[in-house]
Design a protein around this motif. Structure first.
Motif, mmCIF file in Angstrom:
data_model
loop_
_atom_site.group_PDB
_atom_site.id
_atom_site.type_symbol
_atom_site.label_atom_id
_atom_site.label_comp_id
_atom_site.label_asym_id
_atom_site.label_seq_id
_atom_site.Cartn_x
_atom_site.Cartn_y
_atom_site.Cartn_z
ATOM 1 N N GLN A 181 0.763 -1.202 0.105
ATOM 2 C CA GLN A 181 -0.074 -0.042 0.055
ATOM 3 C C GLN A 181 0.878 1.353 0.009
ATOM 4 O OE1 GLN A 181 -3.221 -0.440 -0.093
ATOM 5 N NE2 GLN A 181 -3.067 -2.510 -0.028
ATOM 6 N N CYS A 182 0.444 2.274 -0.455
ATOM 7 C CA CYS A 182 1.029 3.695 -0.473
ATOM 8 C C CYS A 182 0.914 4.204 0.930
ATOM 9 C CB CYS A 182 0.427 4.571 -1.207
ATOM 10 S SG CYS A 182 0.616 4.318 -3.164
ATOM 11 N N GLU B 116 4.532 -3.311 3.440
ATOM 12 C CA GLU B 116 3.319 -4.297 3.954
ATOM 13 C C GLU B 116 3.759 -5.703 3.331
ATOM 14 O OE1 GLU B 116 2.113 -0.237 3.871
ATOM 15 O OE2 GLU B 116 3.060 -1.374 2.687
ATOM 16 N N ASP C 5 6.380 0.666 -0.942
ATOM 17 C CA ASP C 5 5.529 1.110 -2.053
ATOM 18 C C ASP C 5 5.738 0.805 -3.279
ATOM 19 O OD1 ASP C 5 4.637 2.880 0.145
ATOM 20 O OD2 ASP C 5 5.521 4.446 -0.386
ATOM 21 N N ALA D 244 2.362 -0.405 -6.031
ATOM 22 C CA ALA D 244 1.232 0.057 -5.187
ATOM 23 C C ALA D 244 1.019 1.496 -5.830
ATOM 24 C CB ALA D 244 1.388 0.199 -3.678
ATOM 25 N N CYS E 154 2.788 5.200 -6.376
ATOM 26 C CA CYS E 154 2.114 6.249 -5.308
ATOM 27 C C CYS E 154 1.954 7.544 -5.572
ATOM 28 C CB CYS E 154 2.745 5.754 -3.914
ATOM 29 S SG CYS E 154 2.567 4.047 -3.396
#
Length: 892
Positions: free
Chosen positions: A468-469, A474, A481, A484, A506
């Motif tokens: 995820q940004c 993650e 990032d 993502a 992102c």
């Protein structure tokens, strides 16, 4: 790659007449290979070009020997191959010193070198050393390796032998940190290192040892092999009777990982620990399906000593190694046993490191007849059946795994917990924290077998999560990032709309937008929803909407308003069929309506019209010509008067006054007349000789044809060139009018035969006189040149006795005292050739009435005498042999 040059020395230049290697090299400055015969060749050379040196007799190889000076026997700064030769340092100097790109020893020997057998320094790209079935013996050095000291990129040895070497690093030293080594079928015997690695000391990323044998090596650490860093891979090899002053009677490692497989280590010793193996520092090493038998150490591990390393003993057997313990695991180190057999030791395992015991088989690992086994592991004593190991065999790799068929062994096998570690899963995402582990019986709640969670406090963070940004990792791949965010598209024209392949990120890359609907990203005035709407006929989709075309088609004829000249009439469009002279431009091309396509000034719609608008010669009022067309547009073709009435109008008739000549008439062959008006007279080849009657001088005879041989004297012109017999062989002939066989040279003429009255011999100076020719006999005194030699006198002009009297003037041309004018004497000889001799003294008593012989009367008589002589010798007269006194009477 094996370099098999020793058996192909004949391809090299064999050097003769030289006694030193330098002389041999200088004798062949071009070829890259020289061949040396048996004997001793003085060394001490520096080779600066790529070279192969080959011995002509592998059974009796040449010896390149040290003779004087401190320089190596052979020094090379370029690629060098030594095949079937011996390098002998004489106990004084280094053997081979190479700094080029490659060094190859093929069935060679390097011996008795005090500065080391081979020193390979870095030089060039991809520097390599290859030894193929070569031998290194009794080489020594005070620093580095005794036999091979290597600083290049790759070292390879196939089937070599290294004996009796001593140095800081023993036999082979690979000290370059990025160098790799591979040894196959190599044997090391009696090599010694004052430091580490009695046979091999290796840095660098990898060392592969396969099917090799190490015997009686000595060193401070690692009597056979010392490997620091990188990977060590030992397969199907044997280590016997090695001796280390401290650790590693066979192998010692420092922060090196790798594998020892299918290998036997027997009778090796270490003064402190690791009678066979000393594994130190970081690194993970697996000992698989190997035998460690009767090795010895005084304290830390008679067979194996582990300090700081992670070691797996897999399906291997340790038998009767001598010392306080078979395996010593120091604090901070770990040992995993899987299907291992440890038999006949004072203590099986000692030390405070980590020990994990397990195995894939029914029995797992077996501890047999050890005084002390690991805590909680029962030993198998004499009261139970022998597990089937039997006495140790010879020191070679063999399968000594536990028996699974011995009756009772299965039931008495020890049972213990599965000590495979598990890891805490605090956030419950199924992935554990590698830093929090448990090794015991069973798996506690909240623990899992996986140890790959990078944040065990966040269930949204694990290897299975999506990135995820926001700057976090993650998915636990060590990146943030990546993969993502939304897709971004390049907006090249800056109109706020993008196109092409999107990039996920992102943050929007420079010059990118989230919209990908631009239909023309090279034109800023073309984008979706353009408030200016669609501009017709500009070739651009200004609003990027298919419903507002650039060129609408109002009449549905398939052509839009931009190209259709009547978009309300479906029968009119570009390319439609044109109906001439109907007043409608059906094909949207005004030039095609009432056209003058051939440019003759008459249009289709004129009255009268052009009957053929593709032919500029056809128009009303034009002159009719003979071309098969209606040139004057009157509906007739090639019409006109026919003066000779032969059926062909005058414009088509090539002879309008001759009815036999007209198109279609039969052309008489070779009559010089073109009866059918085709511009040619008909020809034929009646005799089939390939030449028509137009060029054949006799079309009834196939031997008469241009190019035929005309080489016979027959008076005929076979080659039709106008000259008979011009190919026949010719000779020069001369007219012979008088028939004497000699011709007049001025009448020379070439002829291919022998014309009557001619001869082949010239030179007749009077062709009207038969008796005059080069073969005739000269008649003296007749003023005629009978033999045509340019003189008329013949033999009468000769003075044989040199008395000045010529020919008939001399009454005796053999006696120089007799000639006209000579002085008479009283002898009966006519000295002055006057016809008189004076034997009785006439000269003294005779007095002529005229005053003696000198008077006029005497001269007249002498002249008459001479004339008579000529008459007697002229043709028709027989020459008289009588004396002058017999032919003429002189009256006093």
């Amino acid at each position: 790659m094996l370099i098999a040059v020793a058996s192909a020395w004949a391809a090299c230049t064999e050097v003769g007449g030289a006694t030193t290697l330098q002389q041999a090299i200088d004798a062949e400055p071009v070829n890259g290979c020289i061949a040396l015969g048996p004997g001793t060749w003085a060394g001490g050379v520096s080779i600066a070009r790529s070279l192969t040196i080959v011995g002509t007799d592998p059974q009796n190889p040449p010896v390149i020997a040290h003779v004087a000076g401190p320089q190596p026997v052979v020094a090379a700064s370029a690629a060098l191959v030594l095949a079937s030769v011996v390098v002998d340092g004489g106990g004084a100097v280094p053997g081979v010193q190479a700094t080029g790109s490659r060094l190859v020893l093929d069935h060679a020997e390097v011996r008795d070198c005090s500065g080391g057998g081979v020193f390979f320094g870095a030089g060039g790209s991809q520097t390599q050393f290859q030894a193929i079935a070569s031998r290194f013996a009794d080489n020594t050095t005070t620093f580095g390796a005794s036999h091979v000291d290597f600083l290049g990129d790759d070292l390879r040895d196939w089937g070599g032998e290294y004996t009796g070497g001593s140095g800081s690093w023993g036999a082979i030293g690979i000290s370059q940190i990025d160098a790799t080594g591979e040894l196959y079928g190599t044997r090391f015997v009696g090599n010694a290192a004052s430091g580490s690695g009695g046979a091999i000391h290796a840095a660098g990323p990898s060392l592969l040892v396969e099917e090799c044998r190490f015997e009686q090596g000595t060193a401070s650490v690692g009597a056979a092999i010392f490997k620091e860093g990188g990977q060590l891979d030992v397969r199907r090899s044997v280590f016997v009777d090695g001796s280390a002053a401290s650790y590693g009677g066979a192998i010692a490692t420092a922060s090196a990982g790798g594998t020892v497989a299918y290998t036997a280590m027997c009778g090796n010793t270490a003064s402190i620990g690791g009678g066979a193996l000393r594994l130190q520092g970081s690194g993970a090493l697996t000992v698989s399906e190997s035998l460690l038998d009767t090795n010895a150490a005084t304290s830390a591990g008679a067979a194996v000593s582990i300090e700081g390393a992670d070691v797996v003993l897999d399906a291997s057997t340790l038998v009767e190694n001598v010392g306080p313990n078979a395996i010593f695991v120091a604090s901070g180190a770990s040992l995993s046993l899987a299907d291992a057999v440890i038999e006949g030791h004072a203590a099986a395992v000692a030390g405070s490191g980590s020990l994990v015991i397990g195995g894939a088989g029914t029995d797992g690992s077996v501890f047999w007849d050890n005084t002390t086994n690991p805590a909680g592991v029962p030993g198998l004593g004499a009261s139970v059946l022998d597990p089937g190991l039997g006495p140790p065999g010879p020191c070679a790799w063999e399968d000594r795994g536990p028996s699974t068929t011995t009756a009772g062994h299965q039931a008495l096998a020890p049972v213990w917990c599965d000590l495979t570690p598990v890891y805490r899963d605090l956030d419950g995402d199924g992935f554990g924290d590698p830093a929090v582990t448990y090794a015991g019986c069973g798996t506690p709640p909240g623990y899992v077998a996986d140890a790959t969670d990078c944040d065990d406090r966040d269930a949204a963070t694990s290897p299975a999560a999506l990135e995820q940004c926001g700057g976090g990792d993650e998915d636990c791949d060590g990146q943030t990032d990546e993969g993502a965010g939304p897709l971004w598209y390049a907006d090249l024209d800056g109109d706020g709309f993008g196109a092409g392949v999107g990039v996920q990120a992102c943050v929007a890359p420079t010059g990118s937008v989230a919209d990908a609907t631009d239909c023309d990203d090279a034109l800023a005035d073309a984008f979706p929803g353009n408030p200016a709407g669609e501009t017709l006929c500009n070739g651009v989709d200004d609003d990027c909407a298919a419903g507002t075309p650039d060129s609408p088609d109002g009449d549905g004829d398939g052509h839009g308003v931009c190209t259709d000249c009547a978009d309300g009439d479906p029968s009119v469009w570009p390319g439609a069929p044109e109906t001439p002279c109907d007043g409608i431009d059906s094909n949207c091309d005004p030039a095609d309506e009432n056209a003058d396509a051939d440019g003759d000034g008459v249009f289709e719609c004129d009255q009268p019209p052009d009957c053929d608008d593709n032919d500029p010669t056809a128009l009303p009022g034009a002159a009719e010509i003979c071309d098969g067309h209606d040139n004057d547009c009157d509906g007739q073709i090639d019409e006109g008067p026919d003066t000779d009435g032969d059926g062909s109008p005058d414009i088509c008739d090539c002879a309008d006054a001759d009815a036999t000549v007209h198109p279609g008439a039969t052309d008489t062959v070779c009559d010089g007349i073109d009866q059918d008006c085709d511009g040619l007279d008909a020809t034929r080849d009646a005799d089939g000789d390939g030449s028509s009657c137009a060029e054949d001088c006799d079309d009834d005879d196939a031997t008469f044809v241009p190019g035929a041989p005309d080489d016979e004297c027959d008076g005929l012109d076979q080659d039709c060139d106008g000259t008979p017999d011009d190919g026949a062989p010719r000779t020069t002939r001369y007219d012979d009018t008088d028939g004497d066989g000699y011709g007049d040279a001025s009448t020379a003429a070439d002829a291919c035969d022998e014309p009557p009255g001619t001869v082949a011999i010239a030179g007749d100076c009077d062709d009207d006189a038969f008796a005059v020719n080069p073969g005739a006999e000269e008649i003296p005194g007749n003023a005629v040149d009978e033999d045509c030699d340019g003189r008329a006198e013949g033999i009468e002009s000769v003075d044989l006795d040199g008395d000045g009297a010529i020919g008939a003037e001399d009454c005796d041309d053999a006696d120089p005292t007799r000639h006209p004018g000579a002085t008479e004497d009283t002898s009966p000889v006519d000295r002055d050739c006057d016809g008189f001799a004076d034997p009785s003294g006439r000269l003294a008593t005779c007095a002529c009435a005229s005053g003696g012989r000198s008077g006029a009367g005497w001269l007249v008589l002498a002249a008459l005498f001479a004339r008579r002589q000529r008459q007697l010798t002229s043709p028709g007269h027989a020459a008289s042999s009588a004396s002058p006194d017999a032919t003429m009477q002189i009256v006093k």
